[in-house]
Design a protein around this motif. Sequence first.
Motif, short mmCIF file in Angstrom:
data_model
loop_
_atom_site.label_atom_id
_atom_site.label_comp_id
_atom_site.label_asym_id
_atom_site.label_seq_id
_atom_site.Cartn_x
_atom_site.Cartn_y
_atom_site.Cartn_z
N UNK A 102 0.80 -1.21 0.02
CA UNK A 102 -0.07 -0.01 0.04
C UNK A 102 0.74 1.40 0.07
N UNK A 146 2.65 1.57 -3.34
CA UNK A 146 1.55 1.86 -4.61
C UNK A 146 1.91 3.43 -4.62
N UNK A 185 -1.32 -2.25 -12.33
CA UNK A 185 -2.26 -2.39 -11.36
C UNK A 185 -2.22 -3.83 -10.65
N UNK A 197 -7.76 5.34 -3.27
CA UNK A 197 -6.96 4.27 -3.64
C UNK A 197 -5.61 4.26 -3.44
N UNK A 198 -4.78 3.12 -3.12
CA UNK A 198 -3.48 2.99 -2.66
C UNK A 198 -2.72 3.74 -4.35
N UNK A 199 -3.07 3.38 -5.26
CA UNK A 199 -2.47 4.05 -6.58
C UNK A 199 -2.99 5.22 -6.78
N UNK A 200 -4.14 5.81 -6.17
CA UNK A 200 -4.62 7.21 -6.60
C UNK A 200 -5.43 7.27 -7.97
N UNK A 201 -5.50 6.10 -8.59
CA UNK A 201 -6.10 5.88 -9.66
C UNK A 201 -6.85 4.75 -9.78
N UNK A 202 -7.91 4.40 -10.57
CA UNK A 202 -8.63 3.29 -11.29
C UNK A 202 -7.57 2.72 -12.14
#
Lengths: 215, 215, 215, 215
Positions: C137, C140, C198, D173-178
């Motif tokens: 996390x 990421x 992803x 979200x952890x990756x700050x994106x979908x």
Amino acid sequence: MTSAIVLGGSRGIGKAISESLKDIEIDVFATSKKDIDTSDLDSVRKFLKKHTQTDILILNTGGPPPKQFLDITEDDWKLYHNQLFLGFCTILQNIKINDDGYIFLISSNVIKEPNEKLIISSAYRAAFSEVFKILSKNYAEKNINCINIAPGPINTDRTKELIENVKEFEKSLPMKRLGEPEEIGNFIKGIIENNVKYLSGVTINFDGANSNYVF
Amino acid sequence: MTSAIVLGGSRGIGKAISESLKDIEIDVFATSKKDIDTSDLDSVRKFLKKHTQTDILILNTGGPPPKQFLDITEDDWKLYHNQLFLGFCTILQNIKINDDGYIFLISSNVIKEPNEKLIISSAYRAAFSEVFKILSKNYAEKNINCINIAPGPINTDRTKELIENVKEFEKSLPMKRLGEPEEIGNFIKGIIENNVKYLSGVTINFDGANSNYVF
Amino acid sequence: MTSAIVLGGSRGIGKAISESLKDIEIDVFATSKKDIDTSDLDSVRKFLKKHTQTDILILNTGGPPPKQFLDITEDDWKLYHNQLFLGFCTILQNIKINDDGYIFLISSNVIKEPNEKLIISSAYRAAFSEVFKILSKNYAEKNINCINIAPGPINTDRTKELIENVKEFEKSLPMKRLGEPEEIGNFIKGIIENNVKYLSGVTINFDGANSNYVF
Amino acid sequence: MTSAIVLGGSRGIGKAISESLKDIEIDVFATSKKDIDTSDLDSVRKFLKKHTQTDILILNTGGPPPKQFLDITEDDWKLYHNQLFLGFCTILQNIKINDDGYIFLISSNVIKEPNEKLIISSAYRAAFSEVFKILSKNYAEKNINCINIAPGPINTDRTKELIENVKEFEKSLPMKRLGEPEEIGNFIKGIIENNVKYLSGVTINFDGANSNYVF
């Protein structure tokens, strides 16, 4: 007085649970197929007209006969979709569980370690376990517990049908024996008589150390 | 008379378990840090010289203070490796659990849903849960049950240290409250007094429907 | 040019990964025990002085010889605690993974279905998998992926040591063969060359349909 | 030439997979609802009369609109039972997957962490995941891989319908994106073009480190 409805309460695990609950002065309605047949949604709805609320509900039903995937018909899928999934959903959509009550689901350890012979059961019992997990969060607000018990090999008529040589099979089990239905009944009794309320949203393997998955 | 050793039995969950067991006439030795400190293997070995067998064993210990991963020192890792893992292994390698006995492990729900603040605890409690699962199969032959209870947010001093605003936190929980240590104690009592023996090799979330993982 | 450090890169799965990465023009440092020995924290720290950053990191190390629980000594536990857990933690605490990088952990399917013969490996590999999940996390945010590959029976020297009769064992496997190290290498190559970003915080069984747990 | 059937191949994840497969010279039939509607078993059976075999099969379909448990009707359950479960079973009972082929199931991460808004999807996608796991062992004998990809939040029309404020959601979200549908397509491409065959019977979270369950 506390009331309980035990589905499939006339034999096997359901019967043992009924007896354990009676031991602690609970007013148990142990249903048989005449009272409610979860594979028949009309029967379910009829039952729900007469039985609109309870303190304790035990969701319990037998499984389908073993069948190879390629031999399962559309009618088979639909019948057991009703029996193992949709009947239970219909009940929970319509029955009132009284505040501070309990709902126990008797599923099967095949939900975690699915079994080719029990493919229908693995699928639909897992499906209902998902629903039950989600609902546990809603029921929690009324202090109602949702406890999913996933039995392994238990000494019931069904196990004797599924397993060819029970004596031989028992030797392969860690405890060298099948579990007794009464152990499940007594486990549930212990939870209720001790008023254990923080145990909810949980799936409990009940299999005498037989499963291999770590959790 | 049945005997029990409850590690960390002087406070919190351990104390509650001790009291529940005393309720059913079990001869409980509730240890404090003076008796045995699982973070110190010498202390563990000394304890095991005097206490060589028991009917019931409760493996229970507090966790480390929260610490960011980058701040954890080699000494931290090693201390809690002892406290949460190696101390328990040493005990199970050396103590005799009498036939038909019980071993309960009080772990934490972080073993399934690990938590950044509790990274040390997540790691070593999971490690010991693996050992405990494996051993459950061996203990089964002597009718000894291994039951891993994984508590969520319980009303202990530790939780109050970890959570800034407990009142606010409770509102976020499905049951709108922390669990009480007594509920865990009573759950264990219910299993033992009802002689539930087929429940073994199992990890039981005890978290008031708080976890999100389906099983 | 993209750089990679492959721990345990001189043989088995590590070697195969190294070769797959070289295929796509990655500058691979395939370490051997002389370069870094994760069971020796001094060796780890020395390595980290010279190797301070990388784009891709493969955390990979062999496991301990099989040993019965009662025969495992304190020194055994501590050695493999270093090798399978603390060495990896020390590396991640000190090395910089460049933005948009990848970290692959080669663990083992025993983390989900622990194995009596591999009790040490089951415990410490699970422990590190918890740490790795938590860190995924944080990584990421820098678009760094953490992918835990949990191999089942792979055709390595180690498997040949662990399994008495490999030919016979292969017949019991769903694919009737061991996996090849190259398949893991090529799987990783496919992720990197296709820039699959992803996929992170995930544990991927790599076992030819051999495990029984549903997920 | 290698052939592929991609269900739901006209949009979203299915379309992206189709395009990734075309990249590596696979002869892709990307179906739309006109070709086959898995919620209608007659449509499924009609499709199967014309399409009797394939090398690669992508089992993919949209999910139901969010609906509260109490509002789900018998017709809703039955419709999505067909769409998410029975249609796929019927396909696998009747289509021939050629030796050395691949079957990918695009499920959802709700199978592991079920979601109240997506209760129907959680239930039936989990049910089919059980079937798929069981069948992976049979397909393994013909060197056919069964890979269950469980996407988290992916940038599709559906996600935009389900999430009110996507921009705000992405920050959580952890990756700050979908995730992008192409990432799933490319992941699958990487497996096939690299001939990764030992990856089977596996469920792969594809969620940018968003899930919390350790495995």
